[in-house]
Enzyme design. Structure first.
Site, short mmCIF file in Angstrom:
data_model
loop_
_atom_site.label_atom_id
_atom_site.label_comp_id
_atom_site.label_asym_id
_atom_site.label_seq_id
_atom_site.Cartn_x
_atom_site.Cartn_y
_atom_site.Cartn_z
CG ASP A 20 23.54 -15.52 26.35
OD1 ASP A 20 24.72 -15.32 26.72
OD2 ASP A 20 22.57 -15.44 27.11
CG ASN A 22 30.33 -17.95 22.86
OD1 ASN A 22 29.74 -18.93 22.40
ND2 ASN A 22 30.64 -16.89 22.16
N GLY A 23 30.65 -18.14 27.36
CA GLY A 23 31.38 -18.20 28.62
C GLY A 23 30.92 -19.35 29.50
CD1 TRP A 25 29.36 -25.35 25.16
CD2 TRP A 25 31.53 -24.80 25.16
NE1 TRP A 25 30.04 -26.32 24.46
CE2 TRP A 25 31.38 -26.01 24.45
CE3 TRP A 25 32.80 -24.25 25.28
CZ2 TRP A 25 32.45 -26.68 23.86
CZ3 TRP A 25 33.87 -24.92 24.72
CH2 TRP A 25 33.69 -26.12 24.02
CG HIS A 37 34.28 -15.61 23.90
ND1 HIS A 37 32.92 -15.37 23.93
CD2 HIS A 37 34.78 -15.08 25.05
CE1 HIS A 37 32.61 -14.71 25.04
NE2 HIS A 37 33.72 -14.52 25.74
CG ASP A 67 25.28 -2.40 28.22
OD1 ASP A 67 25.68 -1.23 28.40
OD2 ASP A 67 24.07 -2.69 28.10
CG LEU A 131 24.12 -14.61 4.33
CD1 LEU A 131 22.65 -14.82 4.66
CD2 LEU A 131 24.99 -15.62 5.10
CB SER A 193 20.41 -8.33 25.63
OG SER A 193 20.11 -9.24 26.65
#
Length: 243
Positions: A20, A22-23, A25, A37, A67, A131, A193
């Site tokens: 959470d 990115n925007g 920032w 992003h 969403d 991984l 979320s």
């Protein structure tokens, strides 16, 4: 509760991350949200490379929730292009580093060209054994549970927890994965979320105020270190009290 980690190819911690911030920032720097992003994608690369060294065998990243379709069309389109660019640039590196990639979530609403890129990346990395990287795109835990329950009802079968977990993995297009040990959320918010609600039943929660583009392997290491200090009892008693 039985730990399904023993049934997967990837021993070690299962860490899930809600990436959470990115925007925020980008906006904080006077840049368009997509710039955040793009920076976030660079951090994903760093975290994927550093995770095995911290004892992480499975890493699940929340990239795009169901969403998130509510966001402006321009941002959604840019995100879909960014996912495809990431797959094109990182798949060979994943193969080289023993990373197996799964994309979990719905496949029917994402652009066909991205869907083909996902399928190709999953096929190319299928041999990875260092991984298990799961990226959640068009993902909703509640929708996944509803779909799994409907599939269960259609067969009239009574499933135990492990069998139902396998059904959840099937409907979300994931190979078997252990339950989540540690859930990290960046950006300062403190909620799940709609992310891995079944798999996080006993996950330890760790909230970091830093925005995702500022996250780092060092901060991931701090989260894992705190996790290692927590006592996990799964509903039981501490060893001293139980004796």
């Amino acid at each position: 509760m039985k730990q399904r980690a023993l049934t997967t190819r990837f021993p070690g911690l299962h860490v899930a991350v809600i990436m959470d911030g990115n925007g925020r920032w980008a906006v904080g720097r006077g840049q368009p949200r997509i710039a955040g992003h793009r920076e976030g994608a660079k951090v994903v690369r760093e975290i994927v490379e550093g995770a095995p060294g911290l004892g992480i065998g499975t890493l699940t990243l929340y990239a795009f929730s169901s969403d998130n379709w509510k966001r402006p069309g321009r941002e959604v389109s840019a995100l879909m292009r960014l996912f495809r660019t990431y797959l094109a640039s990182e798949t060979a590196k994943c193969v080289q580093n023993g990373v197996r990639l799964d994309v979990i979530g719905r496949r029917d609403r994402i652009p066909p060209v991205l869907r083909k890129a996902i399928e190709a990346a999953e096929a190319e990395t299928a041999g990875g054994d260092r991984l298990h990287l799961r990226i959640a795109i068009d993902y909703s835990a509640r929708d996944t549970l509803v779909e799994a329950a409907a599939a269960c009802r259609a067969t009239s079968a009574h499933l135990d927890r492990e069998a139902f977990t396998a059904l959840i993995e099937k409907v979300s297009h994931s190979d078997p994965a252990p339950e989540v040990d540690l859930l990290i959320r960046t950006g300062g918010e403190q909620r799940l979320s709609d992310f891995l609600l079944w798999e996080c039943a006993y996950a330890e929660l760790y909230f970091d105020r830093c925005l995702w583009p500022d996250f780092s392997v060092r901060r991931l290491s701090m989260a894992v270190e705190e996790y290692s200090r927590r006592e996990r009892r799964f509903g039981g008693l501490p060893a001293a009290a139980a004796s």
